[in-house]
Design an enzyme around this catalytic site. Structure first.
Site, PDB file in Angstrom:
ATOM      1  CB  SER A 133       0.602   2.574   6.218  1.00 18.13           C
ATOM      2  OG  SER A 133      -0.784   2.469   6.478  1.00 18.13           O
ATOM      3  CE  LYS A 170      -0.682   5.004   9.451  1.00 20.87           C
ATOM      4  NZ  LYS A 170      -1.684   5.016   8.365  1.00 20.87           N
TER       5      LYS A 170
END
EC number: 3.4.21.88
Length: 226
Positions: A133, A170
């Site tokens: 990701s 993230k």
């Protein structure tokens, strides 16, 4: 240094215990439940008094934005690596048990001989990344993300966040009371959680990345998921 009331000492001990056992402070609601307050406003009043007396620091807009000051943190050591050897290197965090602090002994795979001061700010531990990701940010599956433990982060920084029983890496962005956790890969969705809720706990900020051959990847590398 101002004297604390008995009630303030109870709250301080609750904060110490939470940090020692869980790795993060309690919310106002948890303080109310534990100490029998009828309203979060009562807990807030005592917390502000503790902040004025220099026992804690408070960060606005965060349900767990409470930090013990150095003068009052002695009775509540933060979770520490499973060694007292200062030459052991940085702990490599692998599989994280649900509900356990990241640096709990059972979460540490081994130690990596890397100088923490190579990173700015210096790293506290290395987190093994799982998934793609953050691929477009140069953080690949199996990489070791150097992490600085912190409860605060700026927009645009790479953060390590605990979401319920998962740990994720993230980019951080705040928007209208919402924390947006943004991947660096078009195939992964943005995660949105309330900024003042209990769903997300900031564990630290990313300050660098290591990959083979400096630190071989192991089969159990699944700490930070997509």
């Amino acid at each position: 240094m101002d004297t604390l009331t008995d009630r303030q000492r109870e709250i301080l001990e609750l904060i110490r215990r939470s940090v020692a056992e869980r790795g993060y402070p309690p919310t106002r609601a948890e303080i109310c439940q534990s100490l029998g307050f009828r309203s979060p406003n009562a807990a807030e009043s005592h917390l502000r008094a503790l902040a004025r007396k220099g026992a804690i620091e408070m960060r606005r807009g965060a349900s767990r934005g409470i930090r013990l000051t150095d003068a009052f943190a002695g009775a509540a050591p933060e979770p520490s690596p499973a060694t007292d050897d200062p030459n052991a290197g940085l702990p490599v965090v692998g599989r994280v048990a649900a509900g356990s602090p990241l640096l709990a002994e059972e979460s540490i795979e081994r130690y990596c001989q890397v100088d923490a001061s190579l990173f700015s700010p210096p790293a506290d531990y290395l987190l093994r990344v799982r998934g793609e990701s953050m691929r477009d940010a140069g953080i690949l599956d199996g990489d070791l993300l150097a992490v600085r433990r912190d409860t605060e982060a700026r927009d645009g920084q790479i953060v390590v966040v605990r979401l319920h029983d998962e740990v994720t890496v993230k980019f951080l962005e705040r928007c209208n009371g919402v924390l947006r956790l943004i991947p660096a890969h078009p195939d992964y969705p943005v995660i949105e959680v309330a900024a003042d809720g209990q769903d997300a706990v900031l564990e630290g900020i990313g300050v660098g990345v290591l990959r083979s051959p400096l630190d071989p990847r192991g089969p159990e590398g699944n700490a930070a998921s997509d």
